[in-house]
Design a protein around this motif. Structure first.
Motif, short mmCIF file in Angstrom:
data_model
loop_
_atom_site.label_atom_id
_atom_site.label_comp_id
_atom_site.label_asym_id
_atom_site.label_seq_id
_atom_site.Cartn_x
_atom_site.Cartn_y
_atom_site.Cartn_z
N GLY A 149 16.69 -2.67 -8.00
CA GLY A 149 15.60 -1.84 -7.52
C GLY A 149 15.20 -0.87 -8.62
O GLY A 149 15.88 -0.77 -9.65
N ALA A 150 14.11 -0.13 -8.41
CA ALA A 150 13.65 0.78 -9.46
C ALA A 150 12.78 1.89 -8.91
O ALA A 150 12.19 1.77 -7.82
CB ALA A 150 12.87 0.00 -10.53
N VAL B 59 11.80 5.21 -16.35
CA VAL B 59 12.08 4.26 -15.28
C VAL B 59 13.57 4.34 -14.95
O VAL B 59 14.41 4.37 -15.85
CB VAL B 59 11.71 2.82 -15.68
CG1 VAL B 59 12.13 1.82 -14.59
CG2 VAL B 59 10.20 2.70 -15.93
N ILE B 60 13.87 4.41 -13.67
CA ILE B 60 15.25 4.42 -13.19
C ILE B 60 15.52 3.07 -12.54
O ILE B 60 14.79 2.66 -11.62
CB ILE B 60 15.47 5.54 -12.16
CG1 ILE B 60 15.10 6.89 -12.76
CG2 ILE B 60 16.91 5.54 -11.65
CD1 ILE B 60 14.88 7.98 -11.72
N SER B 61 16.53 2.36 -13.03
CA SER B 61 16.87 1.06 -12.48
C SER B 61 18.21 1.16 -11.76
O SER B 61 19.16 1.77 -12.27
CB SER B 61 16.95 0.01 -13.59
OG SER B 61 17.32 -1.26 -13.08
N ILE B 62 18.29 0.59 -10.58
CA ILE B 62 19.54 0.60 -9.81
C ILE B 62 19.95 -0.84 -9.49
O ILE B 62 19.10 -1.73 -9.39
CB ILE B 62 19.42 1.42 -8.51
CG1 ILE B 62 18.24 0.92 -7.67
CG2 ILE B 62 19.28 2.90 -8.82
CD1 ILE B 62 18.12 1.59 -6.31
N GLY B 63 21.25 -1.05 -9.35
CA GLY B 63 21.74 -2.39 -9.04
C GLY B 63 22.85 -2.36 -8.01
O GLY B 63 23.62 -1.39 -7.93
N LYS B 64 22.92 -3.40 -7.20
CA LYS B 64 23.99 -3.58 -6.22
C LYS B 64 24.49 -5.02 -6.36
O LYS B 64 23.71 -5.96 -6.35
CB LYS B 64 23.46 -3.34 -4.80
CG LYS B 64 24.52 -3.45 -3.72
CD LYS B 64 25.46 -2.26 -3.75
CE LYS B 64 26.50 -2.34 -2.63
NZ LYS B 64 27.44 -1.20 -2.69
N HIS B 65 25.81 -5.17 -6.49
CA HIS B 65 26.36 -6.51 -6.67
C HIS B 65 26.68 -7.15 -5.32
O HIS B 65 26.77 -6.46 -4.30
CB HIS B 65 27.62 -6.45 -7.53
CG HIS B 65 28.86 -6.09 -6.77
ND1 HIS B 65 29.11 -4.81 -6.33
CD2 HIS B 65 29.91 -6.84 -6.36
CE1 HIS B 65 30.28 -4.79 -5.68
NE2 HIS B 65 30.78 -6.00 -5.68
N TYR B 66 26.83 -8.46 -5.33
CA TYR B 66 27.28 -9.15 -4.13
C TYR B 66 28.58 -9.90 -4.43
O TYR B 66 28.92 -10.17 -5.57
CB TYR B 66 26.22 -10.08 -3.56
CG TYR B 66 25.68 -11.14 -4.50
CD1 TYR B 66 26.27 -12.38 -4.61
CD2 TYR B 66 24.53 -10.88 -5.26
CE1 TYR B 66 25.77 -13.35 -5.46
CE2 TYR B 66 24.02 -11.84 -6.11
CZ TYR B 66 24.64 -13.07 -6.20
OH TYR B 66 24.13 -14.03 -7.05
N SER C 85 12.53 -3.80 -4.06
CA SER C 85 13.50 -4.70 -4.68
C SER C 85 13.03 -6.15 -4.63
O SER C 85 13.21 -6.90 -5.58
CB SER C 85 14.85 -4.56 -3.96
OG SER C 85 15.79 -5.48 -4.47
N ASP C 86 12.45 -6.54 -3.52
CA ASP C 86 11.98 -7.92 -3.35
C ASP C 86 10.54 -7.85 -2.86
O ASP C 86 10.23 -8.18 -1.72
CB ASP C 86 12.87 -8.64 -2.33
CG ASP C 86 12.60 -10.14 -2.30
OD1 ASP C 86 11.98 -10.66 -3.23
OD2 ASP C 86 13.02 -10.78 -1.31
N GLU C 87 9.67 -7.41 -3.74
CA GLU C 87 8.31 -7.04 -3.31
C GLU C 87 7.42 -8.25 -3.03
O GLU C 87 7.61 -9.32 -3.61
CB GLU C 87 7.66 -6.19 -4.40
CG GLU C 87 7.51 -6.91 -5.73
CD GLU C 87 6.87 -6.01 -6.77
OE1 GLU C 87 5.63 -5.94 -6.77
OE2 GLU C 87 7.60 -5.41 -7.56
N PRO C 88 6.46 -8.07 -2.16
CA PRO C 88 5.46 -9.12 -1.96
C PRO C 88 4.58 -9.22 -3.21
O PRO C 88 4.22 -8.20 -3.82
CB PRO C 88 4.66 -8.61 -0.77
CG PRO C 88 4.84 -7.13 -0.79
CD PRO C 88 6.22 -6.89 -1.32
N LEU D 58 18.81 -1.30 -1.35
CA LEU D 58 18.18 -0.87 -2.59
C LEU D 58 16.85 -0.17 -2.32
O LEU D 58 16.52 0.83 -2.97
CB LEU D 58 17.97 -2.07 -3.52
CG LEU D 58 19.25 -2.64 -4.15
CD1 LEU D 58 18.95 -3.98 -4.81
CD2 LEU D 58 19.86 -1.68 -5.16
N ASP D 59 16.08 -0.69 -1.38
CA ASP D 59 14.82 -0.03 -1.04
C ASP D 59 15.07 1.36 -0.44
O ASP D 59 14.35 2.32 -0.73
CB ASP D 59 14.02 -0.89 -0.05
CG ASP D 59 13.38 -2.10 -0.72
OD1 ASP D 59 13.33 -2.14 -1.96
OD2 ASP D 59 12.92 -3.00 0.01
#
Length: 226
Positions: free
Chosen positions: A149-150, A45-52, A99-102, A76-77
């Motif tokens: 995201g992943a 699994v590859i996990s990615i992140g973006k900060h705000y 990233s923000d899935e239904p 991220l998507d």
């Protein structure tokens, strides 16, 4: 293909963080929400992140926070999709996770939803941070100001080192400050949280209306320069 190729591509596309975890690290995932439940041949699994920005938490309106959240989720998507195509171009399989899935799983009585893969648990398994008492991932550099995201793949990649626990011992600011008393230090009562965490505007829009558990956390204060 090695970890560096995956990470360098992720960073070049705009990710701030990228970590990798083996399937073995997901042994405690609930039945039906394990990576192999999504893709039976999954090996990594590859996990990615973006900060705000921390400045958002000081604004007197939640509109800027909502806007940045929405834009980061789109980014991220996009990164996950591009990583997927790149991995496939190298002869492997890959499945992007929104990233923000239904929610496919939804308990209406308790207003509880589950994504097909928990992004924060995936990020913890991939070494991006550790889940704190407010149930959010805490990263050493960006604190809890992250969206995630992943991508699941059948590539055998070298897993990154699991991050240490960062939540401060004896700190209960998030538990005490939650206006809904939705936190117990282990999990979150989604029903209580959802009752106030977002609201519809008179014109039909949507605004995130509560991020108290993020703002009061000492790890929300980390600056981008650190």
């Amino acid at each position: 293909m090695d970890n560096n190729q995956i990470k360098n591509l992720s960073y070049s596309l705009g990710a701030d963080l990228c970590g990798i975890g083996s399937i073995e690290r997901f042994k405690d995932a609930p039945k039906g929400f394990h990576p192999v439940d999504i893709y039976p041949e999954a090996r990594s699994v590859i996990s990615i992140g973006k900060h705000y920005s921390p400045s958002l938490l000081d604004a007197n309106t939640k509109v800027p926070y909502t806007m940045m959240k929405n834009k980061i989720v789109e980014l991220l998507d996009d990164i996950s999709v591009k990583l997927t195509f790149y991995i496939e171009s190298q002869g492997y399989k890959a499945i992007p996770i929104p990233s923000d899935e239904p929610y496919e799983y939804w308990d209406p009585d308790n207003m509880q939803g589950r994504g097909i893969l928990s992004q924060k648990h995936a990020a913890q398994a991939c070494g991006l941070g550790h889940i704190g008492k407010n149930t959010l991932l805490i990263n050493e550099k960006y604190g809890n100001r992250l969206y995630l995201g992943a991508v699941i793949t059948n590539m055998e990649l070298t897993p990154d080192t699991v991050a240490k626990e960062l939540c401060i011992e004896g700190c209960n600011l998030c538990l005490k400050s939650c206006p809904q008393s939705a936190l117990d230090g282990i999990t979150i009562n989604q029903k209580k949280c959802r009752q106030i965490c977002g609201r519809s505007t008179p014109a039909g829009g949507f605004v995130f209306s509560c991020y108290t558990c993020i703002k009061v956390c000492p790890f929300s204060k980390l600056e981008d320069s650190q």
